[in-house]
Design a protein around this motif. Structure first.
Motif, PDB file in Angstrom:
ATOM      1  N   LYS A  34      -7.175 -10.296  -7.333  1.00  0.00           N
ATOM      2  CA  LYS A  34      -7.076 -11.740  -7.131  1.00  0.00           C
ATOM      3  C   LYS A  34      -8.268 -12.467  -7.725  1.00  0.00           C
ATOM      4  O   LYS A  34      -8.135 -13.532  -8.334  1.00  0.00           O
ATOM      5  N   LYS A  35      -9.457 -11.904  -7.555  1.00  0.00           N
ATOM      6  CA  LYS A  35     -10.649 -12.518  -8.132  1.00  0.00           C
ATOM      7  C   LYS A  35     -10.575 -12.522  -9.652  1.00  0.00           C
ATOM      8  O   LYS A  35     -10.903 -13.522 -10.309  1.00  0.00           O
ATOM      9  N   ALA A  36     -10.151 -11.402 -10.229  1.00  0.00           N
ATOM     10  CA  ALA A  36     -10.067 -11.324 -11.682  1.00  0.00           C
ATOM     11  C   ALA A  36      -9.044 -12.306 -12.232  1.00  0.00           C
ATOM     12  O   ALA A  36      -9.286 -12.977 -13.243  1.00  0.00           O
ATOM     13  N   TYR A  37      -7.898 -12.424 -11.539  1.00  0.00           N
ATOM     14  CA  TYR A  37      -6.879 -13.337 -12.067  1.00  0.00           C
ATOM     15  C   TYR A  37      -7.285 -14.803 -11.889  1.00  0.00           C
ATOM     16  O   TYR A  37      -6.818 -15.674 -12.635  1.00  0.00           O
ATOM     17  N   LEU A  59     -18.939   3.633  -7.857  1.00  0.00           N
ATOM     18  CA  LEU A  59     -18.936   2.558  -8.842  1.00  0.00           C
ATOM     19  C   LEU A  59     -17.974   1.453  -8.438  1.00  0.00           C
ATOM     20  O   LEU A  59     -18.302   0.263  -8.538  1.00  0.00           O
ATOM     21  N   ALA A  60     -16.786   1.854  -7.986  1.00  0.00           N
ATOM     22  CA  ALA A  60     -15.804   0.854  -7.561  1.00  0.00           C
ATOM     23  C   ALA A  60     -16.337   0.038  -6.396  1.00  0.00           C
ATOM     24  O   ALA A  60     -16.197  -1.198  -6.361  1.00  0.00           O
ATOM     25  N   GLU A  61     -16.947   0.715  -5.424  1.00  0.00           N
ATOM     26  CA  GLU A  61     -17.526   0.005  -4.285  1.00  0.00           C
ATOM     27  C   GLU A  61     -18.593  -0.985  -4.722  1.00  0.00           C
ATOM     28  O   GLU A  61     -18.690  -2.097  -4.189  1.00  0.00           O
ATOM     29  N   GLN A  62     -19.396  -0.584  -5.700  1.00  0.00           N
ATOM     30  CA  GLN A  62     -20.464  -1.464  -6.171  1.00  0.00           C
ATOM     31  C   GLN A  62     -19.901  -2.699  -6.859  1.00  0.00           C
ATOM     32  O   GLN A  62     -20.415  -3.808  -6.686  1.00  0.00           O
ATOM     33  N   VAL A  63     -18.845  -2.530  -7.618  1.00  0.00           N
ATOM     34  CA  VAL A  63     -18.219  -3.679  -8.275  1.00  0.00           C
ATOM     35  C   VAL A  63     -17.674  -4.652  -7.245  1.00  0.00           C
ATOM     36  O   VAL A  63     -17.820  -5.877  -7.368  1.00  0.00           O
ATOM     37  N   VAL A  64     -17.051  -4.119  -6.204  1.00  0.00           N
ATOM     38  CA  VAL A  64     -16.555  -4.979  -5.127  1.00  0.00           C
ATOM     39  C   VAL A  64     -17.707  -5.742  -4.485  1.00  0.00           C
ATOM     40  O   VAL A  64     -17.635  -6.957  -4.272  1.00  0.00           O
ATOM     41  N   ALA A  65     -18.787  -5.030  -4.179  1.00  0.00           N
ATOM     42  CA  ALA A  65     -19.949  -5.674  -3.564  1.00  0.00           C
ATOM     43  C   ALA A  65     -20.529  -6.754  -4.463  1.00  0.00           C
ATOM     44  O   ALA A  65     -20.899  -7.838  -4.001  1.00  0.00           O
ATOM     45  N   ILE A 119     -10.771  -5.531 -15.624  1.00  0.00           N
ATOM     46  CA  ILE A 119     -10.537  -5.253 -14.203  1.00  0.00           C
ATOM     47  C   ILE A 119      -9.031  -5.197 -13.926  1.00  0.00           C
ATOM     48  O   ILE A 119      -8.526  -4.271 -13.289  1.00  0.00           O
ATOM     49  N   LEU A 120      -8.301  -6.192 -14.435  1.00  0.00           N
ATOM     50  CA  LEU A 120      -6.849  -6.228 -14.237  1.00  0.00           C
ATOM     51  C   LEU A 120      -6.158  -5.052 -14.925  1.00  0.00           C
ATOM     52  O   LEU A 120      -5.277  -4.409 -14.343  1.00  0.00           O
ATOM     53  N   ARG A 140      -7.016  -2.370  -0.188  1.00  0.00           N
ATOM     54  CA  ARG A 140      -7.341  -3.763   0.100  1.00  0.00           C
ATOM     55  C   ARG A 140      -8.390  -4.281  -0.884  1.00  0.00           C
ATOM     56  O   ARG A 140      -8.293  -5.410  -1.364  1.00  0.00           O
ATOM     57  N   ASN A 141      -9.399  -3.449  -1.173  1.00  0.00           N
ATOM     58  CA  ASN A 141     -10.424  -3.862  -2.125  1.00  0.00           C
ATOM     59  C   ASN A 141      -9.867  -4.027  -3.531  1.00  0.00           C
ATOM     60  O   ASN A 141     -10.279  -4.928  -4.276  1.00  0.00           O
ATOM     61  N   ASP A 142      -8.931  -3.150  -3.903  1.00  0.00           N
ATOM     62  CA  ASP A 142      -8.276  -3.282  -5.202  1.00  0.00           C
ATOM     63  C   ASP A 142      -7.580  -4.631  -5.314  1.00  0.00           C
ATOM     64  O   ASP A 142      -7.688  -5.339  -6.328  1.00  0.00           O
TER      65      ASP A 142
END
Length: 485
Positions: free
Chosen positions: A118-121, A427-433, A463-464, A111-113
């Protein structure tokens, strides 16, 4: 766990120690700032430098000075590479047969991916120019380089691979972009200028209205674009004819001299033909020329290098001047081409280095080059440069007092390249946050904890690309889609 250590740390780090370091560094870097007096822009720039300046008539070691990226025009109110003679292993040019692999099942994204995708696009939805097929390099800044054009192409292909757009939409966008590349007014009728308007696809920056059509070309920027043109024709052979017309029109042989990369810079009445690239960036970009049949063997020779130790991790560094050492070329190599074992590829070491640094500081540190939301507008966050570790400097060479210490794009790329590691997961969690309060993925985090909101093409494109790489069962993007089901 690092996360537990960070949560236990209640006091935020201040900039006092870094300020003292910057003050001490000013004298040692003053000579670096002096090199740019002839070409320095009077306005803010969202780009760094990507070149080595040398006199075309007399190329000597003492003449050479390095800048890694092209200087972009200022924002105005109107428009917001051997001491050891034995040849080391060199990346081989893959054949079509080598690019074919047994099909792998696609990875189901979390879900976070999907949220990050969506944010990146969103960035690309907001910064697309329908007329030219170019994306703005920084939000509201209507200019681009060939490096950024490659990032735009990467975003289109990745968005299709992530089902954010249809194949028809991706093909339409690629058709526009490639048609514009074929029609570009070239610097001295030879190669793409350092930068172009995304609105008109005409040269921008210095001397853009001269008969020269601009102020030169960047061999590194073009090299990255060549990698992505190869990825396009690998995944979509229908575009091979127009890609061939583009490279046939461009005089790419001018960007390769004595087996390494050279660019050109026009300043006033002079034009300088200069070697481009330092360790990491040089080898990554040279691979693009290798894909199109050029001999770039000198770029892969073990010369002008030394070994250092940072946080107990041994690294290879470039001994030449202004040898910016960021994570960028290594993560791009891993995702686009593959994390191959080469003497110059330090991806594994850099992952461990950032893990150790983050533990030591009780905060996440990932260094990369990035645009900035404030002056000096662009920074090189170096793991090591000029005898010092963890130094952030502006394109002119000056140290930055409150630097960006966490790059969202580089951190997320590391997270997918080292997916089974706990630090990668964090790291992935931090980017999401970091991204939750924003429509697009922001650039990163400053030392004082503030967000770097210079929304830009390279952050959101990587990111994409990283997500597409993950969905493709961690398969390098240069391999055809048929390798992944």
């Amino acid at each position: 766990m690092l996360k537990a250590v960070m949560r236990a740390t209640t006091a935020l780090r201040t900039t006092a120690l870094y300020t003292a370091l910057c003050t001490a560094l000013l004298m040692s870097f003053s000579v670096m700032a002096a090199f740019n007096t002839e070409t320095e822009e009077p306005y803010p720039s969202f780009y760094g430098a990507r070149s080595v300046i040398s006199n075309q008539q007399s190329i000597t070691g003492s003449d050479i000075q390095f800048q890694r990226r092209a200087i972009a025009p200022g924002v105005t109110n109107e428009e917001e590479a051997s001491e050891n003679e034995a040849a080391p292993p060199v990346l081989a040019t893959p054949s079509r047969t080598e690019l074919t692999a047994l099909p792998l099942s696609a990875v189901t994204l979390s879900r976070n991916d999907k949220l990050l995708a969506k944010k990146a696009y969103y960035y690309f939805e907001q910064n697309w120019n329908e007329k030219t097929g170019f994306f703005d390099s920084v939000q509201g800044y209507h200019h681009t380089t060939m490096w950024d054009v490659a990032s735009g192409i990467a975003a289109i292909l990745s968005a299709e691979g992530l089902a954010l757009i249809t194949t028809e939409q991706a093909n339409d966008k690629l058709t526009k972009t490639l048609a514009t590349l074929q029609a570009l007014p070239l610097y001295e009728q030879s190669l793409p200028n350092r930068e172009y308007s995304t609105r008109t696809a005409t040269p921008s920056g210095r001397y853009s209205t001269d008969s020269s059509n601009g102020n030169g070309w960047s061999a590194l920027d073009i090299g990255r674009l060549l990698i992505w043109l190869e990825i396009v024709r690998t995944h979509k052979p229908k575009f091979n004819p127009i890609i061939q017309r583009i490279v046939d029109k461009w005089q790419l042989e001018k960007a390769v001299f004595q087996g390494t990369l050279y660019g050109e810079l026009k300043t006033g009445q002079k034009s300088y033909y200069r070697q481009e690239g330092r360790l990491g960036y040089l080898q990554y970009a040279a691979y693009g020329y290798k894909l199109f049949g050029f001999d770039v063997s000198t770029a892969y020779k073990q010369q002008d290098i030394a070994q250092v130790t940072v946080e107990g991790i041994p690294l290879v560094v470039d001994q030449r001047n202004l040898a910016y050492f960021t994570t960028d070329p290594y993560v791009l190599l891993g995702i686009e081409i593959g994390n191959q074992k080469q003497w110059w590829n330090q991806l594994n070491a850099l992952f461990e280095l950032h893990k150790l640094k983050s533990t030591k500081e009780a905060s996440y540190w990932v260094f990369a080059e990035d645009a900035m939301s404030r002056a000096p507008w662009f920074s090189y966050n170096n793991m090591y440069i000029y005898g010092k570790a963890w130094v952030s400097i502006a394109p002119g060479g000056q140290p930055i007092e409150n630097p960006q210490i966490f790059s969202n794009k580089a951190a997320f790329a590391l997270s997918v390249l080292f997916d089974g590691d706990d630090f990668g997961y964090e790291l992935a969690e931090q980017v999401v946050a970091n991204s939750l309060p924003h429509r697009a993925v922001p650039t990163g985090v400053y030392l004082n904890g503030g967000p770097n909101t210079a929304y830009n093409i390279n952050t959101n494109s990587l990111i994409l690309s990283a997500l597409w790489y993950k969905k493709r069962h961690y398969t390098p993007l240069i391999k055809p889609s048929s390798a992944v089901l």
